[in-house]
Enzyme design. Structure first.
Site, short mmCIF file in Angstrom:
data_model
loop_
_atom_site.label_atom_id
_atom_site.label_comp_id
_atom_site.label_asym_id
_atom_site.label_seq_id
_atom_site.Cartn_x
_atom_site.Cartn_y
_atom_site.Cartn_z
N CYS A 1 -16.66 2.70 17.50
CA CYS A 1 -17.62 2.63 16.39
C CYS A 1 -17.33 1.45 15.47
CB CYS A 1 -17.62 3.93 15.61
SG CYS A 1 -18.15 5.30 16.64
N HIS B 1 -26.47 6.22 12.97
CA HIS B 1 -25.25 5.62 13.49
C HIS B 1 -25.40 5.14 14.94
CE1 HIS B 1 -21.10 4.75 14.17
NE2 HIS B 1 -20.67 5.96 14.49
#
Ligand code: CAA
Length: 416
Positions: free
Chosen positions: A103, A364
């Site tokens: 991420c 996200h």
């Protein structure tokens, strides 16, 4: 003296997925006539958008990077450096590469560009992209689990990352007596901010404190792991989103070449990149790799926690936002929830956090997140955030982008 680096601007695409009005699924009126944008289309839209937004010609770009975590799994597509070149004919034969750090892939792409500017590049392009809605949340949970130590941690739950952070929530609540309602305030703020942001995945999904503070049919505890299940509801999670973001980063010489001055840009006052050990669990009550990155970036930029006027932190789960606030030093361990409850991290608070909705509200798309965070802070500093603009335009901003369970961290301080 190192060479200075400046963000000129960029573009973030809408972040979409389940729950967003633009997302095509079987009950959407456009189902069968229109499809959701692909990885290729999102990357192209962000890259072209960044060039358009900044008035930089593709031919003038010296080097480019693209952050992406698992294009191979969700879209059967790797080799994204060459995919970025496909975004514009004038990028042909330029040096471009894909960067991966779970991420934190977008943050690492930006870190690579900053190093390159320090080393002599003048005009660079940084993109991040992810598509995740091509698989169910459960299959996607397996793909995302590649960011954990798969052999050791995959068995924790089908939803490995929600389970890893449910574990942190359990430790945190037991250690500090934090209630579900305390944590619910974090989700309520994220959704409230997203409602003001036309690009946000959850911009049309309501969330009130009662819903965010207790499990319900609408907001279930969804983990299979019985010990951890009570500590993670759907409202605590970041979204499974598709999206891309791209920006232009330049040196002083780059500014001159483009006929601009430092006043037209936001300066990178400092950047720190830290990495933890994938094979070990850290202290569940702290984000120690994140703490190290923040300490380093504050030192490098001469900034303190009190100076930060706006921050984008990696709220992959509600608990992560609380731990991030403690890693920054705004609150002592166990005391960050009080700051959220008092509205201090709201858009008009003294430390606005994740003003566009963060990973929970804005969404996200993993590889895009780190780049989007930087652009959000730049847009706040320039007064471009519309309904979610922080009053009085902050002059110091912080971004913290985290990969895995506090394993790869890129922290950046930006100064207007
Ligand atoms: N009652 C009971 N159970 C229910 C339910 C209900 N009303 N609704 C759903 N569930 C359960 C079901 O078990 C369901 O699974 P199946 O349908 O496969 O049986 C499961 O919850 C998921 O339901 P959905 O597929 O309908 O869920 P969704 O599409 O709305 O997704 C989510 C919700 C699972 C929370 C999803 O948003 C998610 O996975 N979010 C987290 C994403 C994530 O982990 N991202 C990475 C963050 S970590 C990070 O940033 C660091 C890094 O490097 C990776």
């Amino acid at each position: 003296m190192h060479r200075r680096a400046f963000v000129l601007g960029g573009r973030t695409t809408p972040f979409i997925g389940k729950g967003s009005p633009d997302f095509i699924w079987k009950k959407h009126p456009d189902f069968g006539t229109r499809e959701n944008p692909t990885l290729e289309e999102l990357l192209t839209a962000a890259v072209r958008g960044a060039l358009e937004e900044t008035g930089v010609a593709a031919a003038d770009v010296d080097k480019a990077w693209v952050g992406n975590f698992v294009g191979e799994l969700f879209s059967n597509q790797g080799h994204l450096g060459a995919a970025l070149v496909g975004a514009h004919p004038d990028l042909l034969y330029k040096p471009v590469m894909r960067v991966e750090g779970a991420c934190a892939s977008g943050g690492l792409a930006f870190a690579s560009a900053v190093e390159s500017i320090r080393a002599g590049s003048d005009i660079t392009l940084v993109a991040g992209v992810e598509v995740q809605t091509t698989a169910s949340a459960r299959v996607g949970g397996d793909y995302l689990a590649r960011a954990s130590h798969y052999k050791r941690q995959r068995g924790l739950d089908d939803f490995t990352f929600p389970a890893l952070f449910a574990r942190r929530t359990k430790h945190y609540r037991e250690a500090w007596g934090t209630t579900e309602e305390d944590i619910g305030h974090v989700a309520v703020k994220a959704y409230a901010n997203a409602h003001k942001n036309p690009l946000a995945h959850m911009r049309a999904v309501p969330m009130d404190l009662a819903t965010a503070s207790a499990p319900s049919e609408r907001n279930p505890c969804f983990l299979g792991n019985e010990e951890l299940a009570p500590y993670m509801k759907v409202s605590d999670c970041s979204q499974v989103s598709d999206g891309a973001s791209a920006l232009i980063l330049v040196s002083e010489e780059g500014l001159r070449r483009l006929g601009r001055t430092p006043a037209d840009a936001v300066e990178v006052a400092g950047l720190a990149h830290t990495t933890g050990n994938l094979y070990e669990d850290g202290d569940p009550l702290r984000l120690s790799t994140t703490e190290a990155a923040i300490a380093r970036v504050f030192k490098a930029s001469g900034v303190t926690a009190a100076d930060v006027g706006v921050a984008e932190v990696h709220d992959c789960f509600t608990i992560t936002e609380l731990l991030m606030m403690e890693a920054i030093g705004w609150a002592k361990p166990g005391q960050s929830a009080a700051m959220v409850r008092e509205g201090r991290t709201a858009i008009n608070g003294d430390h606005p956090v994740n003003t566009g909705g963060g990973l929970v509200g804005f969404g996200h798309p993993v590889g895009a997140t780190g780049v989007k965070q930087l652009l959000e802070v730049v847009r706040q500093m320039r007064g471009q955030c519309g309904d979610y603009q922080v009053p009085g335009r902050p002059t110091v901003g912080l971004t913290v982008n985290m990969g895995g369970d506090d394993k790869t961290v890129v922290a950046t301080v930006l100064r207007a």
